[in-house]
Write a protein that holds these residues in place. Sequence first.
Motif, PDB file in Angstrom:
ATOM      1  N   MET A  69      46.038 -21.536 -23.847  1.00  0.00           N
ATOM      2  CA  MET A  69      45.904 -22.663 -22.936  1.00  0.00           C
ATOM      3  C   MET A  69      47.200 -22.860 -22.179  1.00  0.00           C
ATOM      4  O   MET A  69      48.265 -22.798 -22.740  1.00  0.00           O
ATOM      5  CB  MET A  69      45.560 -23.898 -23.767  1.00  0.00           C
ATOM      6  CG  MET A  69      45.202 -25.070 -22.958  1.00  0.00           C
ATOM      7  SD  MET A  69      43.703 -24.622 -22.132  1.00  0.00           S
ATOM      8  CE  MET A  69      43.601 -25.791 -20.904  1.00  0.00           C
ATOM      9  N   LEU A  70      47.106 -23.092 -20.907  1.00  0.00           N
ATOM     10  CA  LEU A  70      48.281 -23.325 -20.089  1.00  0.00           C
ATOM     11  C   LEU A  70      48.726 -24.772 -20.225  1.00  0.00           C
ATOM     12  O   LEU A  70      47.918 -25.685 -20.246  1.00  0.00           O
ATOM     13  CB  LEU A  70      47.957 -23.031 -18.628  1.00  0.00           C
ATOM     14  CG  LEU A  70      47.493 -21.614 -18.338  1.00  0.00           C
ATOM     15  CD1 LEU A  70      47.078 -21.510 -16.890  1.00  0.00           C
ATOM     16  CD2 LEU A  70      48.571 -20.622 -18.658  1.00  0.00           C
ATOM     17  N   ARG A  71      50.013 -24.962 -20.307  1.00  0.00           N
ATOM     18  CA  ARG A  71      50.585 -26.301 -20.412  1.00  0.00           C
ATOM     19  C   ARG A  71      51.590 -26.512 -19.289  1.00  0.00           C
ATOM     20  O   ARG A  71      52.321 -25.591 -18.933  1.00  0.00           O
ATOM     21  CB  ARG A  71      51.293 -26.490 -21.754  1.00  0.00           C
ATOM     22  CG  ARG A  71      50.372 -26.326 -22.935  1.00  0.00           C
ATOM     23  CD  ARG A  71      49.561 -27.603 -23.148  1.00  0.00           C
ATOM     24  NE  ARG A  71      48.699 -27.433 -24.275  1.00  0.00           N
ATOM     25  CZ  ARG A  71      47.379 -27.487 -24.231  1.00  0.00           C
ATOM     26  NH1 ARG A  71      46.763 -27.715 -23.102  1.00  0.00           N
ATOM     27  NH2 ARG A  71      46.658 -27.329 -25.299  1.00  0.00           N
ATOM     28  N   GLU A  72      51.653 -27.720 -18.781  1.00  0.00           N
ATOM     29  CA  GLU A  72      52.601 -28.007 -17.713  1.00  0.00           C
ATOM     30  C   GLU A  72      53.987 -28.297 -18.248  1.00  0.00           C
ATOM     31  O   GLU A  72      54.943 -28.290 -17.516  1.00  0.00           O
ATOM     32  CB  GLU A  72      52.109 -29.187 -16.870  1.00  0.00           C
ATOM     33  CG  GLU A  72      50.905 -28.804 -16.056  1.00  0.00           C
ATOM     34  CD  GLU A  72      50.509 -29.860 -15.058  1.00  0.00           C
ATOM     35  OE1 GLU A  72      51.380 -30.471 -14.434  1.00  0.00           O
ATOM     36  OE2 GLU A  72      49.300 -30.058 -14.897  1.00  0.00           O
ATOM     37  N   LYS A 119      54.234 -12.010 -15.778  1.00  0.00           N
ATOM     38  CA  LYS A 119      54.324 -12.152 -17.221  1.00  0.00           C
ATOM     39  C   LYS A 119      53.646 -13.452 -17.645  1.00  0.00           C
ATOM     40  O   LYS A 119      53.566 -14.401 -16.880  1.00  0.00           O
ATOM     41  CB  LYS A 119      55.787 -12.187 -17.663  1.00  0.00           C
ATOM     42  CG  LYS A 119      56.513 -10.892 -17.428  1.00  0.00           C
ATOM     43  CD  LYS A 119      57.924 -10.984 -17.938  1.00  0.00           C
ATOM     44  CE  LYS A 119      58.633  -9.665 -17.713  1.00  0.00           C
ATOM     45  NZ  LYS A 119      59.996  -9.684 -18.218  1.00  0.00           N
ATOM     46  N   GLY A 120      53.160 -13.484 -18.867  1.00  0.00           N
ATOM     47  CA  GLY A 120      52.705 -14.724 -19.444  1.00  0.00           C
ATOM     48  C   GLY A 120      51.222 -14.985 -19.361  1.00  0.00           C
ATOM     49  O   GLY A 120      50.409 -14.089 -19.131  1.00  0.00           O
ATOM     50  N   ASN A 121      50.878 -16.248 -19.525  1.00  0.00           N
ATOM     51  CA  ASN A 121      49.493 -16.686 -19.635  1.00  0.00           C
ATOM     52  C   ASN A 121      48.674 -16.482 -18.368  1.00  0.00           C
ATOM     53  O   ASN A 121      47.454 -16.380 -18.441  1.00  0.00           O
ATOM     54  CB  ASN A 121      49.437 -18.163 -20.031  1.00  0.00           C
ATOM     55  CG  ASN A 121      49.930 -18.394 -21.432  1.00  0.00           C
ATOM     56  OD1 ASN A 121      49.885 -17.498 -22.270  1.00  0.00           O
ATOM     57  ND2 ASN A 121      50.414 -19.594 -21.699  1.00  0.00           N
ATOM     58  N   VAL A 122      49.315 -16.436 -17.225  1.00  0.00           N
ATOM     59  CA  VAL A 122      48.586 -16.276 -15.962  1.00  0.00           C
ATOM     60  C   VAL A 122      47.790 -14.973 -15.984  1.00  0.00           C
ATOM     61  O   VAL A 122      46.639 -14.929 -15.547  1.00  0.00           O
ATOM     62  CB  VAL A 122      49.537 -16.351 -14.755  1.00  0.00           C
ATOM     63  CG1 VAL A 122      48.815 -16.029 -13.465  1.00  0.00           C
ATOM     64  CG2 VAL A 122      50.179 -17.734 -14.678  1.00  0.00           C
ATOM     65  N   VAL A 123      48.393 -13.903 -16.509  1.00  0.00           N
ATOM     66  CA  VAL A 123      47.700 -12.616 -16.604  1.00  0.00           C
ATOM     67  C   VAL A 123      46.426 -12.767 -17.423  1.00  0.00           C
ATOM     68  O   VAL A 123      45.359 -12.291 -17.024  1.00  0.00           O
ATOM     69  CB  VAL A 123      48.623 -11.532 -17.220  1.00  0.00           C
ATOM     70  CG1 VAL A 123      47.845 -10.275 -17.559  1.00  0.00           C
ATOM     71  CG2 VAL A 123      49.756 -11.202 -16.278  1.00  0.00           C
ATOM     72  N   GLY A 124      46.515 -13.448 -18.554  1.00  0.00           N
ATOM     73  CA  GLY A 124      45.340 -13.635 -19.409  1.00  0.00           C
ATOM     74  C   GLY A 124      44.242 -14.437 -18.749  1.00  0.00           C
ATOM     75  O   GLY A 124      43.065 -14.088 -18.857  1.00  0.00           O
ATOM     76  N   VAL A 125      44.617 -15.488 -18.048  1.00  0.00           N
ATOM     77  CA  VAL A 125      43.621 -16.338 -17.388  1.00  0.00           C
ATOM     78  C   VAL A 125      42.899 -15.567 -16.291  1.00  0.00           C
ATOM     79  O   VAL A 125      41.678 -15.662 -16.151  1.00  0.00           O
ATOM     80  CB  VAL A 125      44.273 -17.624 -16.827  1.00  0.00           C
ATOM     81  CG1 VAL A 125      43.317 -18.393 -15.934  1.00  0.00           C
ATOM     82  CG2 VAL A 125      44.751 -18.507 -17.962  1.00  0.00           C
ATOM     83  N   ILE A 126      43.633 -14.763 -15.521  1.00  0.00           N
ATOM     84  CA  ILE A 126      43.015 -13.994 -14.447  1.00  0.00           C
ATOM     85  C   ILE A 126      42.201 -12.838 -15.018  1.00  0.00           C
ATOM     86  O   ILE A 126      41.052 -12.625 -14.631  1.00  0.00           O
ATOM     87  CB  ILE A 126      44.071 -13.498 -13.449  1.00  0.00           C
ATOM     88  CG1 ILE A 126      44.684 -14.688 -12.700  1.00  0.00           C
ATOM     89  CG2 ILE A 126      43.459 -12.508 -12.451  1.00  0.00           C
ATOM     90  CD1 ILE A 126      45.884 -14.351 -11.852  1.00  0.00           C
ATOM     91  N   SER A 127      42.796 -12.094 -15.941  1.00  0.00           N
ATOM     92  CA  SER A 127      42.111 -10.923 -16.512  1.00  0.00           C
ATOM     93  C   SER A 127      40.809 -11.288 -17.213  1.00  0.00           C
ATOM     94  O   SER A 127      39.817 -10.573 -17.105  1.00  0.00           O
ATOM     95  CB  SER A 127      43.020 -10.202 -17.508  1.00  0.00           C
ATOM     96  OG  SER A 127      44.130  -9.662 -16.852  1.00  0.00           O
ATOM     97  N   SER A 128      40.818 -12.393 -17.928  1.00  0.00           N
ATOM     98  CA  SER A 128      39.631 -12.805 -18.679  1.00  0.00           C
ATOM     99  C   SER A 128      38.613 -13.545 -17.824  1.00  0.00           C
ATOM    100  O   SER A 128      37.476 -13.757 -18.241  1.00  0.00           O
ATOM    101  CB  SER A 128      40.046 -13.710 -19.843  1.00  0.00           C
ATOM    102  OG  SER A 128      40.574 -14.936 -19.344  1.00  0.00           O
ATOM    103  N   GLY A 129      39.025 -13.962 -16.619  1.00  0.00           N
ATOM    104  CA  GLY A 129      38.127 -14.743 -15.774  1.00  0.00           C
ATOM    105  C   GLY A 129      38.018 -16.194 -16.207  1.00  0.00           C
ATOM    106  O   GLY A 129      37.102 -16.901 -15.794  1.00  0.00           O
ATOM    107  N   THR A 130      38.969 -16.652 -17.007  1.00  0.00           N
ATOM    108  CA  THR A 130      38.933 -18.036 -17.486  1.00  0.00           C
ATOM    109  C   THR A 130      38.911 -19.037 -16.339  1.00  0.00           C
ATOM    110  O   THR A 130      38.239 -20.065 -16.407  1.00  0.00           O
ATOM    111  CB  THR A 130      40.134 -18.308 -18.413  1.00  0.00           C
ATOM    112  OG1 THR A 130      40.054 -17.413 -19.530  1.00  0.00           O
ATOM    113  CG2 THR A 130      40.150 -19.735 -18.912  1.00  0.00           C
ATOM    114  N   TYR A 131      39.613 -18.716 -15.252  1.00  0.00           N
ATOM    115  CA  TYR A 131      39.618 -19.634 -14.105  1.00  0.00           C
ATOM    116  C   TYR A 131      38.207 -19.795 -13.533  1.00  0.00           C
ATOM    117  O   TYR A 131      37.844 -20.858 -13.028  1.00  0.00           O
ATOM    118  CB  TYR A 131      40.619 -19.200 -13.028  1.00  0.00           C
ATOM    119  CG  TYR A 131      40.233 -17.958 -12.262  1.00  0.00           C
ATOM    120  CD1 TYR A 131      39.620 -18.052 -11.029  1.00  0.00           C
ATOM    121  CD2 TYR A 131      40.467 -16.688 -12.783  1.00  0.00           C
ATOM    122  CE1 TYR A 131      39.256 -16.925 -10.323  1.00  0.00           C
ATOM    123  CE2 TYR A 131      40.115 -15.555 -12.088  1.00  0.00           C
ATOM    124  CZ  TYR A 131      39.496 -15.675 -10.858  1.00  0.00           C
ATOM    125  OH  TYR A 131      39.142 -14.553 -10.160  1.00  0.00           O
TER     126      TYR A 131
END
Length: 123
Positions: A1-4, A49-61
């Motif tokens: 989960m992304l956190r601000e 680097k980081g969580n952004v790759v996971g969110v895009i790769s998995s299609g979570t967005y």
Amino acid sequence: MLRENGPTASKTDGFTTTATQIGATLEGLVVALRRVKEDNRIPIVVICKGNVVGVISSGTYLDWKEREWKTRRGEPPAYVNLWKEISDLFSWRTTKVSAREPCPEDENVINRLSAERKKGKTA
């Protein structure tokens, strides 16, 4: 989960500035996507680097979008406005979206693209 929260600090010209790495990455992605001409739909590979790759790769967005920009917990994701814009830009400016962590060969690509940009070539 992304956190601000979870800022990183850096010094520039003797001043310390605080920026959240994820937010900076997303803002940079928006700026880059805006530069792609609307009628020039191209495949895009996001390298960071980081969580952004996971969110895009998995299609979570895309899952967030389907749930009206809510996480599985029913809360808006961190940086929801940036994710909304990125999603819209992906749909209008790309044919394929993927993401990965950087590798050593990326330095050569960055240098080549930077040289092309100086010559006036853009996507």
